[in-house]
Design a protein around this motif. Structure first.
Motif, PDB file in Angstrom:
ATOM      1  N   TRP A  55       5.432  23.827  22.896  1.00  0.00           N
ATOM      2  CA  TRP A  55       6.048  23.591  24.208  1.00  0.00           C
ATOM      3  C   TRP A  55       5.134  22.801  25.137  1.00  0.00           C
ATOM      4  CZ3 TRP A  55       7.839  29.295  25.034  1.00  0.00           C
ATOM      5  CH2 TRP A  55       8.983  29.532  24.279  1.00  0.00           C
ATOM      6  N   GLY A  56       4.173  22.078  24.553  1.00  0.00           N
ATOM      7  CA  GLY A  56       3.250  21.295  25.363  1.00  0.00           C
ATOM      8  C   GLY A  56       2.209  22.126  26.086  1.00  0.00           C
ATOM      9  N   ARG A  57       2.197  23.457  25.843  1.00  0.00           N
ATOM     10  CA  ARG A  57       1.280  24.336  26.580  1.00  0.00           C
ATOM     11  C   ARG A  57       0.452  25.257  25.698  1.00  0.00           C
ATOM     12  NH1 ARG A  57       5.958  26.312  29.843  1.00  0.00           N
ATOM     13  NH2 ARG A  57       5.392  28.256  28.869  1.00  0.00           N
ATOM     14  N   VAL A  58       1.062  25.902  24.720  1.00  0.00           N
ATOM     15  CA  VAL A  58       0.383  26.941  23.943  1.00  0.00           C
ATOM     16  C   VAL A  58      -0.336  26.303  22.741  1.00  0.00           C
ATOM     17  CG1 VAL A  58       0.656  29.090  22.642  1.00  0.00           C
ATOM     18  CG2 VAL A  58       2.136  28.636  24.618  1.00  0.00           C
ATOM     19  N   PRO A  59      -1.657  26.421  22.659  1.00  0.00           N
ATOM     20  CA  PRO A  59      -2.374  25.863  21.520  1.00  0.00           C
ATOM     21  C   PRO A  59      -1.857  26.466  20.210  1.00  0.00           C
ATOM     22  CG  PRO A  59      -3.908  26.476  23.247  1.00  0.00           C
ATOM     23  CD  PRO A  59      -2.572  27.046  23.634  1.00  0.00           C
ATOM     24  N   TYR A  60      -1.505  25.575  19.286  1.00  0.00           N
ATOM     25  CA  TYR A  60      -0.921  25.978  18.010  1.00  0.00           C
ATOM     26  C   TYR A  60      -1.753  25.390  16.870  1.00  0.00           C
ATOM     27  CZ  TYR A  60       2.482  26.227  14.191  1.00  0.00           C
ATOM     28  OH  TYR A  60       3.099  26.455  13.001  1.00  0.00           O
ATOM     29  N   MET A  61      -2.396  26.258  16.099  1.00  0.00           N
ATOM     30  CA  MET A  61      -3.180  25.816  14.956  1.00  0.00           C
ATOM     31  C   MET A  61      -2.205  25.481  13.831  1.00  0.00           C
ATOM     32  SD  MET A  61      -6.377  27.663  12.948  1.00  0.00           S
ATOM     33  CE  MET A  61      -5.631  29.258  13.096  1.00  0.00           C
ATOM     34  N   GLU A  62      -2.023  24.176  13.588  1.00  0.00           N
ATOM     35  CA  GLU A  62      -1.067  23.722  12.584  1.00  0.00           C
ATOM     36  C   GLU A  62      -1.600  23.848  11.171  1.00  0.00           C
ATOM     37  OE1 GLU A  62       0.065  19.709  13.457  1.00  0.00           O
ATOM     38  OE2 GLU A  62       1.070  20.269  15.307  1.00  0.00           O
ATOM     39  N   MET A  63      -2.885  23.554  10.989  1.00  0.00           N
ATOM     40  CA  MET A  63      -3.455  23.542   9.649  1.00  0.00           C
ATOM     41  C   MET A  63      -4.956  23.761   9.743  1.00  0.00           C
ATOM     42  SD  MET A  63      -3.156  22.962   6.336  1.00  0.00           S
ATOM     43  CE  MET A  63      -1.548  22.202   6.129  1.00  0.00           C
ATOM     44  N   ILE A  64      -5.446  24.614   8.881  1.00  0.00           N
ATOM     45  CA  ILE A  64      -6.885  24.768   8.717  1.00  0.00           C
ATOM     46  C   ILE A  64      -7.129  24.723   7.214  1.00  0.00           C
ATOM     47  CG2 ILE A  64      -6.760  27.298   8.820  1.00  0.00           C
ATOM     48  CD1 ILE A  64      -9.576  27.151  10.211  1.00  0.00           C
ATOM     49  N   ARG A  65      -8.076  23.880   6.798  1.00  0.00           N
ATOM     50  CA  ARG A  65      -8.321  23.710   5.369  1.00  0.00           C
ATOM     51  C   ARG A  65      -9.808  23.513   5.138  1.00  0.00           C
ATOM     52  NH1 ARG A  65      -8.496  19.696   1.313  1.00  0.00           N
ATOM     53  NH2 ARG A  65      -7.834  20.590  -0.662  1.00  0.00           N
ATOM     54  N   ASP A  89     -11.768  27.503  27.207  1.00  0.00           N
ATOM     55  CA  ASP A  89     -12.372  26.697  28.277  1.00  0.00           C
ATOM     56  C   ASP A  89     -11.348  25.780  28.939  1.00  0.00           C
ATOM     57  OD1 ASP A  89     -14.783  27.918  27.704  1.00  0.00           O
ATOM     58  OD2 ASP A  89     -15.639  26.164  26.677  1.00  0.00           O
ATOM     59  N   ASP A  90     -10.304  25.421  28.175  1.00  0.00           N
ATOM     60  CA  ASP A  90      -9.235  24.564  28.684  1.00  0.00           C
ATOM     61  C   ASP A  90      -8.171  25.364  29.444  1.00  0.00           C
ATOM     62  OD1 ASP A  90      -8.175  21.957  28.956  1.00  0.00           O
ATOM     63  OD2 ASP A  90      -6.774  22.306  27.306  1.00  0.00           O
ATOM     64  N   GLY A  91      -8.361  26.679  29.550  1.00  0.00           N
ATOM     65  CA  GLY A  91      -7.449  27.514  30.322  1.00  0.00           C
ATOM     66  C   GLY A  91      -6.402  28.259  29.517  1.00  0.00           C
ATOM     67  N   ALA A  92      -6.415  28.136  28.202  1.00  0.00           N
ATOM     68  CA  ALA A  92      -5.427  28.839  27.375  1.00  0.00           C
ATOM     69  C   ALA A  92      -5.689  30.343  27.407  1.00  0.00           C
ATOM     70  CB  ALA A  92      -5.467  28.331  25.945  1.00  0.00           C
ATOM     71  N   ARG A  93      -4.617  31.099  27.365  1.00  0.00           N
ATOM     72  CA  ARG A  93      -4.712  32.558  27.303  1.00  0.00           C
ATOM     73  C   ARG A  93      -4.015  33.115  26.067  1.00  0.00           C
ATOM     74  NH1 ARG A  93      -8.428  31.584  29.476  1.00  0.00           N
ATOM     75  NH2 ARG A  93      -8.895  31.623  31.658  1.00  0.00           N
ATOM     76  N   LEU A  94      -3.394  32.219  25.292  1.00  0.00           N
ATOM     77  CA  LEU A  94      -2.646  32.612  24.114  1.00  0.00           C
ATOM     78  C   LEU A  94      -2.788  31.516  23.065  1.00  0.00           C
ATOM     79  CD1 LEU A  94      -0.493  34.757  23.097  1.00  0.00           C
ATOM     80  CD2 LEU A  94       1.224  33.121  23.884  1.00  0.00           C
ATOM     81  N   LEU A  95      -3.010  31.916  21.821  1.00  0.00           N
ATOM     82  CA  LEU A  95      -3.065  30.981  20.699  1.00  0.00           C
ATOM     83  C   LEU A  95      -1.946  31.322  19.728  1.00  0.00           C
ATOM     84  CD1 LEU A  95      -6.905  31.135  19.898  1.00  0.00           C
ATOM     85  CD2 LEU A  95      -5.709  29.473  21.340  1.00  0.00           C
ATOM     86  N   MET A  96      -1.472  30.322  19.003  1.00  0.00           N
ATOM     87  CA  MET A  96      -0.431  30.527  17.992  1.00  0.00           C
ATOM     88  C   MET A  96      -0.846  29.898  16.674  1.00  0.00           C
ATOM     89  SD  MET A  96       3.228  29.672  19.798  1.00  0.00           S
ATOM     90  CE  MET A  96       4.078  29.763  18.221  1.00  0.00           C
ATOM     91  N   THR A  97      -0.308  30.445  15.601  1.00  0.00           N
ATOM     92  CA  THR A  97      -0.425  29.853  14.282  1.00  0.00           C
ATOM     93  C   THR A  97       0.725  30.383  13.437  1.00  0.00           C
ATOM     94  OG1 THR A  97      -1.939  29.319  12.482  1.00  0.00           O
ATOM     95  CG2 THR A  97      -1.979  31.592  13.290  1.00  0.00           C
TER      96      THR A  97
END
Length: 139
Positions: A55-65, A89-97
């Motif tokens: 949604w342009g806001r919540v950091p979403y880890m798409e791929m880790i390899r 540090d960028d102000g996120a309070r929630l991460l998704m994967t």
């Protein structure tokens, strides 16, 4: 010792080869936007983390390899911890994967790193199995 940094233009060929499902145009776009982290050991790239923002806001880890010879040595965790710190540090309070529902090892890794399952969706025509989503609250 693992060193984690933003990917640069010089890393694109390696990323295109190792993140083959993304394609060259997407890899180039993500590098330009700073959406790749790479891990190096002895000046050799051994892994990457690609992310975007849901949604342009919540950091979403798409791929880790992590390359096979370097797995289970802390490279993935190093990538994740740097990403988490940068997002905080960028102000996120929630991460998704997310991962496909039958990928137990990646799901175990997400849980070990503080993620909790939050639901699943089916994506008919895109993948044969439901995608399980995880979130992690960060302070």
């Amino acid at each position: 010792m693992v060193e984690v940094a933003n990917a640069s233009q010089a890393d694109i060929d390696w990323l295109v080869r190792e993140d083959a499902s993304a394609g060259e145009a997407w890899v180039s776009r993500c590098v330009a936007l700073g959406e790749y982290l790479i891990a190096r050991e002895a000046d050799e790239i051994v892994g990457f983390l690609r992310f975007s923002r849901f949604w342009g806001r919540v950091p979403y880890m798409e791929m880790i390899r992590v390359l096979p010879g370097h797995r289970r040595s802390g490279v993935g965790t190093a990538l994740f911890l740097v990403w988490e710190d940068v997002m905080r540090d960028d102000g996120a309070r929630l991460l998704m994967t997310s991962s496909e529902c039958d990928e137990s090892r990646p799901q175990d890794w997400h849980r070990r790193n503080g993620f909790c399952e939050t639901g699943a969706i089916e994506l008919p025509g895109l993948q044969s199995l439901p995608e399980v989503f995880f979130i992690k609250r960060i302070a």
